[in-house]
Enzyme design. Structure first.
Site, PDB file in Angstrom:
ATOM      1  N   ASP A   1     -13.751  -5.510  -5.012  1.00  0.00           N
ATOM      2  CA  ASP A   1     -12.401  -5.816  -5.634  1.00  0.00           C
ATOM      3  C   ASP A   1     -12.547  -5.267  -7.731  1.00  0.00           C
ATOM      4  O   ASP A   1     -11.337  -4.578  -7.643  1.00  0.00           O
ATOM      5  CB  ASP A   1     -12.231  -7.160  -5.846  1.00  0.00           C
TER       6      ASP A   1
ATOM      7  N   ASP B   1      -6.675  -3.333  -8.969  1.00  0.00           N
ATOM      8  CA  ASP B   1      -8.175  -4.087  -8.044  1.00  0.00           C
ATOM      9  C   ASP B   1      -8.860  -2.615  -7.211  1.00  0.00           C
ATOM     10  O   ASP B   1      -7.477  -1.599  -6.419  1.00  0.00           O
ATOM     11  CB  ASP B   1      -7.972  -5.290  -7.344  1.00  0.00           C
TER      12      ASP B   1
ATOM     13  N   HIS C   1      -5.687  -7.051  -1.572  1.00  0.00           N
ATOM     14  CA  HIS C   1      -6.305  -6.038  -1.822  1.00  0.00           C
ATOM     15  C   HIS C   1      -6.075  -5.145  -0.219  1.00  0.00           C
ATOM     16  O   HIS C   1      -5.468  -6.729   1.318  1.00  0.00           O
ATOM     17  CB  HIS C   1      -7.637  -6.995  -1.358  1.00  0.00           C
TER      18      HIS C   1
ATOM     19  N   ASP D   1      -7.663  -4.552   2.286  1.00  0.00           N
ATOM     20  CA  ASP D   1      -8.955  -4.464   3.404  1.00  0.00           C
ATOM     21  C   ASP D   1      -9.041  -5.513   4.521  1.00  0.00           C
ATOM     22  O   ASP D   1      -9.781  -6.056   4.806  1.00  0.00           O
ATOM     23  CB  ASP D   1     -10.301  -4.141   2.785  1.00  0.00           C
TER      24      ASP D   1
ATOM     25  N   CYS E   1     -15.529  -7.183   1.405  1.00  0.00           N
ATOM     26  CA  CYS E   1     -14.794  -7.037  -0.083  1.00  0.00           C
ATOM     27  C   CYS E   1     -15.976  -7.602  -1.204  1.00  0.00           C
ATOM     28  O   CYS E   1     -16.695  -7.530  -2.340  1.00  0.00           O
ATOM     29  CB  CYS E   1     -14.265  -8.319  -0.034  1.00  0.00           C
TER      30      CYS E   1
HETATM   31  O1  DAV Z   1      -5.818 -10.735   3.562  1.00  0.00           O
HETATM   32  O2  DAV Z   1      -6.963 -12.239   4.179  1.00  0.00           O
HETATM   33  C1  DAV Z   1      -8.405 -10.697   1.838  1.00  0.00           C
HETATM   34  C2  DAV Z   1      -8.869  -9.841   0.446  1.00  0.00           C
HETATM   35  C3  DAV Z   1      -9.525 -10.142   0.006  1.00  0.00           C
HETATM   36  N1  DAV Z   1     -10.621  -9.437  -0.687  1.00  0.00           N
HETATM   37  C4  DAV Z   1      -6.692 -11.035   3.047  1.00  0.00           C
HETATM   38  C5  DAV Z   1      -7.377 -11.152   1.795  1.00  0.00           C
END
Ligand code: DAV
Length: 385
Positions: free
Chosen positions: A133, A217, A266, A268, A370
């Site tokens: 992040d 991020d 995010h 990913d 992540c």
């Molecule tokens: O879309 O489930 C995932 C990303 C978290 N850093 C989600 C969030």
């Protein structure tokens, strides 16, 4: 000016010229994409992690069924037993990566409970579990991202020892403008909208974060050499994307992607670049620019259905963390041992799976991608489109 400064230094201190000589010709930081052979990686920590304040930015990201948890536990350590299990899972991930010959580095588990106050806001911290992040690696450069959550304002402190070391060994180190994070950065009413209304406003260009100042991020960006893809999310605004675009200059092309996702945060667990010619997409979050990949001859694969049990506490993130994988090289992927359909999907694609369980680690909002940030991969800057 540099040589004057150098000449005034004590004889035991290297002069500016000597410092330059000591800098390795090859930077210890070098990663241009998501798939070349991984050589060094930072893996996050959930030690000392604290539940962030029950704030608008949290409400807009966390599922409503967890709001009581956040209301009741804000500012306190996350549930002990759960955290211990997550720590054990992540230790195992580190062991596996080490056995694969990859150098594993960790941030410092600093104290996140301390309250801080700036002229614009006050908050407590969260954790250093998700290096993806905050650290955006573009080639030999480490960019400490200006994240939008107040609870993450000082998260960079956990990474400074590592970053200083990488800088001294030859990496480039950039900190974009730090956001003020005053109330002007947020459209607070967005947290109270229904998913439908929030999606509608998102597509019309109104989001939880405003365009008051740049914020982004790192996890909203995915890298394919000269082409970098990004989404406008709850935490990444157009001002921030413009900042990155101008910062990276003509050598890189930044592509803005939009998805059908009521809580974009995010990229990913929404779109993952697996290797040249293969993009993994979330079947529930359509990508409006997917033709870009099709026209370039890429295969678009919908990820398999996740198996995350409905009663497992996923305080942050979603079941789609099943697709939040880490490529060790073109032919090997780190994937959750519990996610059999995802494992079978990769094996069918001819990609070997390296399996580890991340169920408890998932609860803090991330999967393998992540929880890591690749510092060095083999390979150079290439164009894949
Ligand atoms: O879309 O489930 C995932 C990303 C978290 N850093 C989600 C969030």
């Amino acid at each position: 000016a540099v040589s004057q400064v150098g000449s005034r230094l004590e004889s035991t201190t290297p002069t500016a010229f000597q410092v330059k000589e000591q800098v390795a010709k090859t930077s210890p930081v070098s990663s241009y994409n998501e798939w070349d052979r991984l050589e060094e990686v930072v893996v996050g920590r959930v030690e000392n992690a604290v539940v962030p304040p029950f704030s608008p930015e949290l409400k807009v990201s966390a599922n409503e069924k967890h709001w009581d948890f956040f209301r009741d536990n804000q500012g306190r350590p996350w549930p002990k037993e759960h955290t211990e299990k997550a720590i054990a899972e992540v230790e195992e991930v580190c062991n596996i990566l080490t056995q694969e010959g990859i150098v594993v580095r960790r941030p410092d588990a600093i104290d996140f409970t301390e309250e801080y106050k700036t002229p614009d806001f006050s908050s407590t911290g969260m954790y250093c579990a998700m290096p993806r992040d905050i650290l955006l690696i573009v080639g030999e450069e480490i960019i400490e991202c200006p994240m939008a959550w107040r609870s993450r304002f000082f998260e960079y402190r956990a990474y400074r020892e590592l970053i200083k070391e990488y800088f001294k060994a030859g990496a480039k180190w950039t900190t974009p403008p730090k956001p003020l994070m005053s109330d002007k950065l947020y459209n607070e009413d967005v947290m109270d909208l229904s998913d439908e209304e929030r999606s509608l406003q998102h597509h019309q260009g109104r989001h939880f974060t405003t365009e008051f100042e740049p914020c982004f991020d790192a996890a909203d960006f995915v890298r394919a050499g000269k082409d970098i893809f990004v989404q406008r999310s709850q935490v990444t605004n157009i001002f921030g994307i413009d900042w990155m675009d101008r910062h990276l200059g003509d050598e890189y092309n930044i592509h803005l992607l939009t998805f059908d996702d009521p809580r974009p945060m995010h990229i990913d667990a929404t779109l993952m670049l697996i290797r040249p010619g293969l993009v993994l997409v979330n079947p529930c979050r359509g990508c409006q620019q997917i033709d870009f990949f099709k026209k370039a001859g890429w295969d678009i694969v919908e990820t398999a259905s996740p198996l995350m049990p409905a009663d497992h506490p996923l305080w942050l993130g979603s079941q789609w963390l099943s697709m939040n994988v880490l490529m060790l090289d073109h032919d090997r992927v780190m994937v959750d041992a519990n996610e059999l359909p995802t494992i079978q999907m990769f094996e069918k694609l001819g990609i070997k799976t390296v399996k580890a369980s991340m169920r408890y680690a998932n609860s803090y909002g991330g999967g393998f991608h992540c929880w890591t940030s690749d510092i060095r991969r083999s390979g150079t800057l290439q164009s894949y489109f």
